[in-house]
Design a protein around this motif. Structure first.
Motif, PDB file in Angstrom:
ATOM      1  N   GLU A   1       0.902  -1.087   0.053  1.00 24.32           N
ATOM      2  CA  GLU A   1      -0.028   0.168   0.034  1.00 24.32           C
ATOM      3  C   GLU A   1       0.856   1.277   0.011  1.00 24.32           C
ATOM      4  OE1 GLU A   1      -3.094   0.300   3.166  1.00 24.32           O
ATOM      5  OE2 GLU A   1      -3.773  -1.638   2.490  1.00 24.32           O
ATOM      6  N   GLY A   2       1.971   1.387   0.819  1.00 23.36           N
ATOM      7  CA  GLY A   2       2.980   2.454   0.897  1.00 23.36           C
ATOM      8  C   GLY A   2       3.486   2.519  -0.375  1.00 23.36           C
ATOM      9  N   THR A   3       3.858   1.494  -0.998  1.00 23.87           N
ATOM     10  CA  THR A   3       4.689   1.779  -2.549  1.00 23.87           C
ATOM     11  C   THR A   3       3.525   2.179  -3.435  1.00 23.87           C
ATOM     12  OG1 THR A   3       6.047  -0.159  -1.868  1.00 23.87           O
ATOM     13  CG2 THR A   3       5.669   0.081  -4.355  1.00 23.87           C
ATOM     14  N   GLU A   4       2.479   1.662  -3.408  1.00 18.51           N
ATOM     15  CA  GLU A   4       1.467   2.036  -4.357  1.00 18.51           C
ATOM     16  C   GLU A   4       1.140   3.549  -4.273  1.00 18.51           C
ATOM     17  OE1 GLU A   4      -1.910  -0.372  -3.945  1.00 18.51           O
ATOM     18  OE2 GLU A   4      -0.937  -2.221  -4.837  1.00 18.51           O
ATOM     19  N   ALA A   5       0.933   3.897  -2.887  1.00 13.50           N
ATOM     20  CA  ALA A   5       0.649   5.433  -2.497  1.00 13.50           C
ATOM     21  C   ALA A   5       1.995   6.347  -3.154  1.00 13.50           C
ATOM     22  CB  ALA A   5       0.295   5.657  -0.857  1.00 13.50           C
ATOM     23  N   SER A   6       3.134   5.937  -2.896  1.00 12.94           N
ATOM     24  CA  SER A   6       4.277   6.504  -3.370  1.00 12.94           C
ATOM     25  C   SER A   6       4.461   6.717  -4.803  1.00 12.94           C
ATOM     26  CB  SER A   6       5.611   6.044  -2.802  1.00 12.94           C
ATOM     27  OG  SER A   6       5.419   6.134  -1.284  1.00 12.94           O
ATOM     28  N   LEU A   7       4.001   5.540  -5.492  1.00 10.84           N
ATOM     29  CA  LEU A   7       4.086   5.464  -6.984  1.00 10.84           C
ATOM     30  C   LEU A   7       3.248   6.481  -7.367  1.00 10.84           C
ATOM     31  CD1 LEU A   7       4.958   4.173  -9.674  1.00 10.84           C
ATOM     32  CD2 LEU A   7       3.078   2.621  -9.367  1.00 10.84           C
ATOM     33  N   LEU A   8       2.028   6.438  -6.901  1.00 11.05           N
ATOM     34  CA  LEU A   8       0.850   7.389  -7.553  1.00 11.05           C
ATOM     35  C   LEU A   8       1.491   9.071  -7.193  1.00 11.05           C
ATOM     36  CD1 LEU A   8      -2.382   5.872  -6.219  1.00 11.05           C
ATOM     37  CD2 LEU A   8      -1.603   5.981  -8.670  1.00 11.05           C
ATOM     38  N   GLN A   9       1.865   9.360  -6.071  1.00 11.45           N
ATOM     39  CA  GLN A   9       2.519  10.575  -5.714  1.00 11.45           C
ATOM     40  C   GLN A   9       3.536  10.880  -6.874  1.00 11.45           C
ATOM     41  OE1 GLN A   9       4.137  11.079  -1.960  1.00 11.45           O
ATOM     42  NE2 GLN A   9       4.748  13.045  -2.354  1.00 11.45           N
ATOM     43  N   TRP A  10       4.530  10.010  -7.104  1.00  9.43           N
ATOM     44  CA  TRP A  10       5.493  10.232  -8.071  1.00  9.43           C
ATOM     45  C   TRP A  10       4.961  10.525  -9.446  1.00  9.43           C
ATOM     46  CZ3 TRP A  10      10.505   6.758  -7.461  1.00  9.43           C
ATOM     47  CH2 TRP A  10      11.214   6.883  -5.944  1.00  9.43           C
ATOM     48  N   LEU A  11       3.796   9.601  -9.780  1.00  9.41           N
ATOM     49  CA  LEU A  11       3.353   9.980 -11.049  1.00  9.41           C
ATOM     50  C   LEU A  11       2.778  11.472 -11.397  1.00  9.41           C
ATOM     51  CD1 LEU A  11       2.247   6.433 -11.614  1.00  9.41           C
ATOM     52  CD2 LEU A  11       4.107   7.350 -12.773  1.00  9.41           C
ATOM     53  N   GLU A  12       2.076  11.787  -9.939  1.00 11.01           N
ATOM     54  CA  GLU A  12       1.554  12.968 -10.440  1.00 11.01           C
ATOM     55  C   GLU A  12       2.407  14.398 -10.422  1.00 11.01           C
ATOM     56  OE1 GLU A  12      -0.971  12.916  -7.067  1.00 11.01           O
ATOM     57  OE2 GLU A  12      -2.311  11.472  -7.753  1.00 11.01           O
ATOM     58  N   GLU A  13       3.724  14.084 -10.094  1.00  9.23           N
ATOM     59  CA  GLU A  13       4.531  15.160  -9.940  1.00  9.23           C
ATOM     60  C   GLU A  13       5.312  15.589 -11.072  1.00  9.23           C
ATOM     61  OE1 GLU A  13       7.591  14.720  -6.908  1.00  9.23           O
ATOM     62  OE2 GLU A  13       6.207  14.187  -5.570  1.00  9.23           O
ATOM     63  N   GLU A  14       5.144  16.777 -11.516  1.00 11.80           N
ATOM     64  CA  GLU A  14       5.770  17.322 -12.887  1.00 11.80           C
ATOM     65  C   GLU A  14       7.129  17.721 -12.488  1.00 11.80           C
ATOM     66  OE1 GLU A  14       4.672  17.125 -16.112  1.00 11.80           O
ATOM     67  OE2 GLU A  14       2.722  15.952 -14.972  1.00 11.80           O
ATOM     68  N   MET A  15       8.192  17.186 -13.078  1.00 15.39           N
ATOM     69  CA  MET A  15       9.570  17.526 -13.139  1.00 15.39           C
ATOM     70  C   MET A  15      10.220  17.968 -14.386  1.00 15.39           C
ATOM     71  SD  MET A  15      10.932  14.474 -10.538  1.00 15.39           S
ATOM     72  CE  MET A  15      10.057  13.966  -9.284  1.00 15.39           C
ATOM     73  N   ASP A  16      11.007  18.893 -14.313  1.00 14.20           N
ATOM     74  CA  ASP A  16      11.707  19.550 -15.149  1.00 14.20           C
ATOM     75  C   ASP A  16      13.103  18.866 -15.203  1.00 14.20           C
ATOM     76  OD1 ASP A  16      13.399  21.031 -17.048  1.00 14.20           O
ATOM     77  OD2 ASP A  16      12.653  22.989 -16.123  1.00 14.20           O
ATOM     78  N   GLU A  17      13.087  17.845 -16.082  1.00 18.97           N
ATOM     79  CA  GLU A  17      14.231  16.791 -16.094  1.00 18.97           C
ATOM     80  C   GLU A  17      15.548  17.597 -16.377  1.00 18.97           C
ATOM     81  OE1 GLU A  17      13.134  13.681 -18.609  1.00 18.97           O
ATOM     82  OE2 GLU A  17      12.125  12.376 -16.889  1.00 18.97           O
ATOM     83  N   ALA A  18      15.589  18.711 -17.514  1.00 19.87           N
ATOM     84  CA  ALA A  18      16.682  19.262 -17.646  1.00 19.87           C
ATOM     85  C   ALA A  18      17.253  20.079 -16.635  1.00 19.87           C
ATOM     86  CB  ALA A  18      16.460  20.080 -19.057  1.00 19.87           C
ATOM     87  N   ALA A  19      16.490  20.810 -15.817  1.00 20.01           N
ATOM     88  CA  ALA A  19      16.696  21.704 -14.694  1.00 20.01           C
ATOM     89  C   ALA A  19      17.043  20.737 -13.493  1.00 20.01           C
ATOM     90  CB  ALA A  19      15.550  22.344 -14.253  1.00 20.01           C
ATOM     91  N   MET A  20      16.769  19.415 -13.521  1.00 19.76           N
ATOM     92  CA  MET A  20      17.147  18.768 -12.339  1.00 19.76           C
ATOM     93  C   MET A  20      18.605  18.152 -12.612  1.00 19.76           C
ATOM     94  SD  MET A  20      15.724  14.743 -11.498  1.00 19.76           S
ATOM     95  CE  MET A  20      14.090  15.639 -10.562  1.00 19.76           C
ATOM     96  N   LEU A  21      18.692  17.799 -14.009  1.00 15.83           N
ATOM     97  CA  LEU A  21      20.305  17.543 -14.255  1.00 15.83           C
ATOM     98  C   LEU A  21      21.162  18.578 -14.210  1.00 15.83           C
ATOM     99  CD1 LEU A  21      19.630  15.104 -17.281  1.00 15.83           C
ATOM    100  CD2 LEU A  21      20.781  14.386 -14.975  1.00 15.83           C
ATOM    101  N   GLN A  22      20.645  19.724 -14.492  1.00 14.79           N
ATOM    102  CA  GLN A  22      21.644  21.002 -14.479  1.00 14.79           C
ATOM    103  C   GLN A  22      21.894  21.293 -13.034  1.00 14.79           C
ATOM    104  OE1 GLN A  22      19.875  24.743 -16.010  1.00 14.79           O
ATOM    105  NE2 GLN A  22      21.591  24.930 -17.460  1.00 14.79           N
ATOM    106  N   ASN A  23      20.754  21.143 -12.069  1.00 19.52           N
ATOM    107  CA  ASN A  23      21.153  21.400 -10.572  1.00 19.52           C
ATOM    108  C   ASN A  23      21.911  20.536 -10.260  1.00 19.52           C
ATOM    109  OD1 ASN A  23      19.724  23.677 -10.649  1.00 19.52           O
ATOM    110  ND2 ASN A  23      17.669  22.788 -10.146  1.00 19.52           N
ATOM    111  N   PHE A  24      21.851  19.087 -10.401  1.00 19.28           N
ATOM    112  CA  PHE A  24      22.718  17.920  -9.852  1.00 19.28           C
ATOM    113  C   PHE A  24      24.095  18.092 -10.327  1.00 19.28           C
ATOM    114  CE2 PHE A  24      24.566  13.635 -10.535  1.00 19.28           C
ATOM    115  CZ  PHE A  24      24.583  13.370  -9.316  1.00 19.28           C
ATOM    116  N   ALA A  25      24.420  18.619 -11.594  1.00 20.48           N
ATOM    117  CA  ALA A  25      25.748  18.776 -12.042  1.00 20.48           C
ATOM    118  C   ALA A  25      26.395  19.649 -11.238  1.00 20.48           C
ATOM    119  CB  ALA A  25      25.769  19.117 -13.297  1.00 20.48           C
ATOM    120  N   LYS A  26      25.579  20.887 -10.965  1.00 24.21           N
ATOM    121  CA  LYS A  26      26.201  22.131 -10.004  1.00 24.21           C
ATOM    122  C   LYS A  26      26.122  21.675  -8.658  1.00 24.21           C
ATOM    123  CE  LYS A  26      23.291  25.076 -11.852  1.00 24.21           C
ATOM    124  NZ  LYS A  26      22.527  26.587 -11.755  1.00 24.21           N
TER     125      LYS A  26
END
Length: 165
Positions: free
Chosen positions: A17-42
């Motif tokens: 149940e916890g995994t399913e709830a987390s999965l749904l939460q992760w799927l609902e989030e919008e993420m800017d992948e380019a910004a994420m990689l850029q911030n990670f690199a910095k």
């Protein structure tokens, strides 16, 4: 005599149940992948949670292949986490993401479809299916070098040569 069957079933159901709830939460989030990689690199991630590690692992493996991605992951997370960087856990998650990517290579076109095909990766306790608490958290070597699992081996893309005989 072990854990009573009904207690184990209740615990397994709670984890699912916890995994399913987390999965749904992760799927609902919008993420800017380019910004994420850029911030990670910095070295400037705003959060460094399990989902961030899985997503960044997926992006780097997709873009650079396993070997270079692991180098970049270790370098980036060492910068971000400093003394709390844990080599064994980061290797474990990079390995599991790579394994899942290869297993679903033709089906997962983006990170969200990858998660739908591999929901087990959302469960941050998956690590404990492979490692005892002692091996991963209480062995000082596990933080500074990759320690192999002591419960069961990591899944492999290579087939067992002996099994085919």
């Amino acid at each position: 005599t072990g854990v009573p069957h009904e207690v184990h079933d209740d615990a397994s159901a709670a984890v699912q149940e916890g995994t399913e709830a987390s999965l749904l939460q992760w799927l609902e989030e919008e993420m800017d992948e380019a910004a994420m990689l850029q911030n990670f690199a910095k070295g400037e991630l705003s959060t460094c949670e399990h989902k961030d590690r899985i997503h960044i692992s997926w992006l780097l493996i997709r873009d650079h292949g396993r070997k270079e991605a692991i180098r970049l992951l270790f370098e980036g997370f060492r910068t971000i986490l400093g003394a709390s960087f844990h080599e064994t856990t980061h290797y474990f998650w990079a390995h599991m993401v790579h394994y899942a990517m290869e297993a679903t290579a033709k089906s997962a076109v983006d990170f969200k479809s990858f998660l739908v095909l591999n929901p087990v990766l959302v469960n941050s306790n998956l690590l404990l299916d492979y490692y005892t608490q002692e091996a991963v958290w209480h062995d000082p070597a596990a933080q500074t070098q990759v320690v192999m699992p002591d419960k069961r081996p990591l899944p492999s893309l290579l087939s067992d040569v002996h099994a085919s005989k």
